[in-house]
Enzyme design. Structure first.
Site, mmCIF file in Angstrom:
data_model
loop_
_atom_site.group_PDB
_atom_site.id
_atom_site.type_symbol
_atom_site.label_atom_id
_atom_site.label_comp_id
_atom_site.label_asym_id
_atom_site.label_seq_id
_atom_site.Cartn_x
_atom_site.Cartn_y
_atom_site.Cartn_z
ATOM 1 N N ASN A 263 -22.845 30.846 -36.092
ATOM 2 C CA ASN A 263 -23.540 31.790 -36.977
ATOM 3 C C ASN A 263 -22.628 32.954 -37.361
ATOM 4 O O ASN A 263 -21.931 33.506 -36.522
ATOM 5 C CB ASN A 263 -24.763 32.367 -36.261
ATOM 6 C CG ASN A 263 -25.533 31.312 -35.517
ATOM 7 O OD1 ASN A 263 -25.995 30.366 -36.109
ATOM 8 N ND2 ASN A 263 -25.612 31.457 -34.204
ATOM 9 N N GLU A 296 -15.530 27.774 -32.643
ATOM 10 C CA GLU A 296 -16.563 28.536 -33.365
ATOM 11 C C GLU A 296 -15.914 29.636 -34.197
ATOM 12 O O GLU A 296 -16.328 29.907 -35.323
ATOM 13 C CB GLU A 296 -17.596 29.128 -32.395
ATOM 14 C CG GLU A 296 -18.277 28.114 -31.474
ATOM 15 C CD GLU A 296 -18.774 26.859 -32.151
ATOM 16 O OE1 GLU A 296 -19.190 26.924 -33.323
ATOM 17 O OE2 GLU A 296 -18.728 25.782 -31.520
HETATM 18 N N1 B3K Z 1 -22.070 23.560 -35.819
HETATM 19 C C1 B3K Z 1 -22.583 23.544 -34.481
HETATM 20 C C2 B3K Z 1 -23.354 22.318 -34.139
HETATM 21 C C3 B3K Z 1 -24.723 22.288 -34.688
HETATM 22 C C4 B3K Z 1 -25.476 21.096 -34.141
HETATM 23 C C5 B3K Z 1 -26.811 20.964 -34.754
HETATM 24 N N2 B3K Z 1 -27.592 19.938 -34.112
HETATM 25 C C6 B3K Z 1 -21.509 23.756 -33.479
HETATM 26 C C7 B3K Z 1 -20.149 23.373 -33.900
HETATM 27 O O1 B3K Z 1 -19.851 22.259 -34.257
HETATM 28 O O2 B3K Z 1 -19.315 24.210 -33.893
HETATM 29 ZN ZN ZN Z 2 -18.075 22.854 -35.256
#
Ligand code: B3K
Ligand code: ZN
Length: 863
Positions: A263, A296
């Site tokens: 996020n 992230e």
């Molecule tokens: N983008 C999120 C993963 C979301 C999973 C949703 N079921 C974490 C990542 O890949 O960085």
């Molecule tokens: Zn990711």
């Protein structure tokens, strides 16, 4: 009877009917009755007068359009359809939700009393009615009203206001200046301990860094913070990418469906991927935390600044970001070790997915439940596809492509084609054939044959590529094949640039192609698919002496490791065939090669330990049809026992020599890895001295060593096992993340009592079926590391899993759907087991309220 869930198709993509100008959200937090007020302006894109807003499990309170109460709408199960809209319409919607009863851990929920959100992929629609799709980007203003016992009320972007309310509550307002899709929205509210720090970007901006952890856990936060700062610096240095907001927050929660979530400006993390000190976490945990914190963070550019047009494009951000986090780990640590790790993941898990009913291209064409597609294929094969582009274009060319990509698409929601186009245009390289990798399904196969003309001194490599049976793509792929030629003395033979880029990489673009290497004195030994340069299987009849030659002389650690893996594989395969376990002896040539390796402890001990890691059950089972459960297990154990027994004096001597300084330096980590490897083998041939070592090491204050000792005991079913496990239980009951390690150890025990033991652990005070970490620790470990009991031919292992999935179906569909994976590939087993596995799937298929998540997988497997 509810209707069958419907798939969505990539070819049906339609741009959104409306754009959104600024979303303002007000939350009045309450466990059972949180009120959400959403205000936004819709602008019709193509004359539309209706809009379909996604929303599920919401209670609608009121709708206003342009300031007036609006009753011209249709409320569907999956959303709110507003009619009679002017081309520009100001919307206000008030709805309520119940975070306290939300066990799906998607949308807004409570984790140990703290509010948090998870919106990717489609969780925002569980918060309010909105165009919950990644190609609708807007700025967000968020006001959170909550009780004073929750001093931290957090959302994305910058804090712009806060204050007290007359009723004893307080509020905080946030503004995120960067447009984002709803899946990147986050809200967290609770009481935490906070670790604060700062990072100065290359251009001299000060960024506040804040890490929020459960009270009492501050001492376990510094490693994640250090990792974050390393990631920020690395992205500037290697990719020329700087952070954009003034604040970066990470919150750790224990109830979380996956590892972490990127996020904007407010990452939410599974506590298991944040908290670590040396007493509670292993060296492996430290490594994983660094890589996930990096992952992230890297999403801020690859995912957030440039996001996906639709969810079929998920690999656009995930494949690329996994590639970036792998490079981060490799630049900071050992490149070879990280490569071995990545290759093991692809070959063990991704190849299995490719061969099973859930096989899909890295860009899926059809999806029922998007959460089912956060897979090793989209992530890890996706990263391999990016890596192949990197191999083809080289680092400088790849960076040119990245620059082009950001220049063109910053602030946009785009497709995988856009990414490849940027790479291609920036380098003037035609990648149209390469793009087939985005459509193909299953693992491609490379078959190699070689011939040598002694008179001419010419060595010819004949390569042929073929597709998996389930692959809709028939045209040949563009495959970079890295090779190395070794002469009889073990010297690397130079290959001209005209044949292979950087003297290594040949490009296979046809079904069959031959490559000639001239001017040779003797027949060389060829290393193929060096560094796993493409996610393919390789079929080449390497002779044992050639593999031993490669294991000794190849220029890369990776190639030497791979040769030894092939040697183990060949032994295991022949042992499975003969089943002459009792008489089996490790061949002298291999024993000798292994003991020579142990003679020299001056190199990287982590890699040395990898060379002594025999491939596991899951990695090997792909080579057999049907999977010979007991013989395969016994063959692996027999080889391991032989390695232990034949080299026992060397293992003892090595163990006694190894001393780490207790730090986290790579040398200390490597020493501990090797120490544990010694003990793993020694436990299999234990005597009183070894028993003493196990006991002593199990009392270490370093979790890597402690766990290494207990794991060795459990694996060997050593007399100390019960005692060590009981001590661990007593010592660590107050730390759930540490107890997860204990649950995993329990699940891997192979004694007859194994299943009853697992069932009894459901009532252990630390166990909680609603917590994905606990389920993964106990049940994930059972299905992964205990093939003998999971695949028992009385079906009890399957029943244990099936029963739990049935319970979790309604509680947490995502988690239920994750743990079902091992049942899906029933076709790979003998008839009895097939029948038993299928029976579990059929039982689940009959559940009255089967989730879409499970439906999609079970339906694919059974039909
Ligand atoms: N983008 C999120 C993963 C979301 C999973 C949703 N079921 C974490 C990542 O890949 O960085
Ligand atoms: Zn990711």
């Amino acid at each position: 009877m509810t209707s069958k869930p419907q798939a969505k198709y990539l070819h049906d993509y339609q741009p959104p009917t409306h754009a959104v100008e600024n979303l303002s959200l007000t939350f009045e937090l309450d466990p059972q009755n949180t009120q959400v007020t959403a205000r936004f302006t819709l602008t019709a894109q193509s004359g539309a007068t209706s809009v379909m807003l996604d929303g599920i499990e919401l209670t609608l309170n009121s709708v206003k359009v342009n300031g007036q109460n609006h009753s011209d709408y249709t409320l569907h199960d999956t959303g709110l359809e507003l009619h009679g809209l002017s081309p520009r319409a100001e919307i206000e919607i008030v709805n309520t939700i119940s975070p306290g009863t939300n066990t799906s851990l998607e949308g807004l929920y409570l984790s140990d009393g703290a509010y948090c959100t998870q919106c990717e992929a489609e969780g925002f629609r569980k918060i309010t009615y909105f165009l919950d799709r990644p190609d609708v980007l807007t700025t967000y203003q968020v006001k959170i009203i909550g009780p004073k016992e929750m001093p931290y009320l957090l959302s994305n972007g910058n804090k712009v206001d806060s204050g007290e309310l007359a009723d004893g509550r307080h509020y905080v307002c946030w503004e995120d200046p960067f447009k984002k899709p709803s899946y990147l929205f986050a809200l967290v509210a609770g009481d935490f301990d906070v670790l604060s720090d700062k990072f100065e970007t290359r251009s001299g901006r000060q960024v506040d860094l804040q890490l929020f952890v459960d009270k009492g856990n501050l001492s376990k936060a510094p490693h994640a913070m250090t990792s974050l700062k390393k990631a920020m610096a690395w992205d500037e240095a290697r990719f020329d990418l700087e952070y954009d907001l003034d604040i970066y927050m990470i919150v750790a929660v224990d109830f979380f469906n996956m590892g972490a979530m990127e996020n904007k400006g407010l990452n939410v993390f599974n506590s298991a991927c944040v908290l670590a000190n040396q007493e509670t976490a292993t060296d492996r945990d430290f490594h994983v935390i660094e890589s996930i914190v990096g992952h992230e963070y890297f999403h801020n550019w690859t995912g957030n600044r440039v996001t996906c047009r639709d969810w079929f494009q998920l690999s656009l951000k995930e494949g690329l970001t996994v590639f970036r986090d792998q490079e981060f780990s490799s630049d900071l640590g050992s490149r070879a070790l990280n490569r071995i790790d990545a290759v093991n993941t692809v070959r063990t898990h991704q190849f299995a997915e490719d061969a099973g009913p859930m096989a899909h291209p890295i860009r899926p064409q059809q999806v029922i439940e998007m959460n089912n597609f956060y897979t090793v294929t989209v992530y890890n094969k996706g990263a391999e596809v990016i890596r192949m582009m990197h191999t083809i274009l080289g680092e400088a060319g790849f960076q040119k492509g990245m620059k082009q990509y950001f220049e063109r698409h910053d602030g946009q929601a785009v497709t995988c084609d856009d990414f490849v186009a940027a790479m291609s245009d920036a380098n003037g390289k035609d990648l149209s054939q390469f793009k087939l990798w985005y459509n193909q399904v299953g693992t491609p196969k490379i078959s190699a044959r070689t011939s040598y003309d002694a008179q001419q001194g010419e060595f010819t490599l004949h390569l042929a590529q073929s597709h998996a049976d389930n692959d809709p793509v028939e045209a040949p792929l563009h495959i970079p094949v890295a090779i190395e030629l070794l002469d009889q003395q073990g010297q690397v033979i130079a290959i001209p640039e005209s044949t292979a880029k950087q003297g290594k990489v040949i490009e296979l673009t046809e079904k069959q192609q031959s490559f000639v290497f001239a001017g040779l004195k003797d027949e060389p030994v060829v290393v193929l698919l060096e560094d796993f340069s493409a996610p393919c299987t390789l079929n080449y009849d390497h002779k044992q002496h050639q593999l031993l030659h490669i294991a000794k002389f190849a220029s890369s650690d990776y190639a030497r490791w791979e040769a030894i893996q092939q040697l183990y594989k060949a032994e295991i395969k022949s042992l499975v065939n003969t089943q002459a376990f009792a008489e089996y002896r490790l061949p002298e040539s291999l024993t000798h090669a292994l003991s020579v390796l142990l003679d020299d402890l001056s190199g990287d001990l982590s890699i040395l330990a990898e060379q002594f890691t025999v491939p596991g059950f899951d990695a090997l089972s792909a080579d057999h049809n049907p999977v010979p459960v007991e013989p395969l297990h016994q063959a692996i154990s027999t080889i391991e026992y032989q390695i232990a027994q034949k080299l026992k004096p060397v293992w003892c001597a090595t163990y006694e020599q190894l001393n780490d300084d207790g730090s986290l330096s790579s040398a200390a980590v490597a020493t501990r890895t090797m120490k544990n490897k010694c003990l793993f083998y020694l436990a299999l041939v234990s005597d009183s001295q070894i028993q003493g070592w196990i006991q002593e090491q199990s009392e270490s204050h370093n979790m890597t060593l402690k766990l290494g000792a207990i794991r060795a005991a459990v694996n060997a079913d050593h007399v100390l096992t019960q005692l060590l496990l009981d001590d661990f239980d007593k010592q660590w009951q107050s730390d759930l993340l540490v107890m997860d390690k204990w649950f995993a150890l329990q699940a891997s025990r192979r004694d007859d009592n194994c299943l009853d033991n697992i069932l009894s652990l459901y009532s252990h005070p630390c166990f909680d079926k609603a917590n994905p970490n606990r389920v993964r620790a106990l049940i994930g470990a059972f299905t992964r590391s205990n093939p003998l009991h999971f695949h028992r031919n009385d079906g009890q292992g399957y029943a244990l899993l099936g029963d739990l999935i049935a319970e979790l179906n309604q509680v947490n569909p995502q988690n239920a759907s994750r743990i079902i994976t091992p049942l899906l590939s029933f076709k790979r087993f003998d008839e009895t087991r097939q029948g038993l596995m299928k029976a579990q799937l059929e039982k689940l298929a009959r559940l009255p309220e089967l989730s879409d998540d499970l439906y999609e997988k079970i339906d694919k497997a059974l039909n």
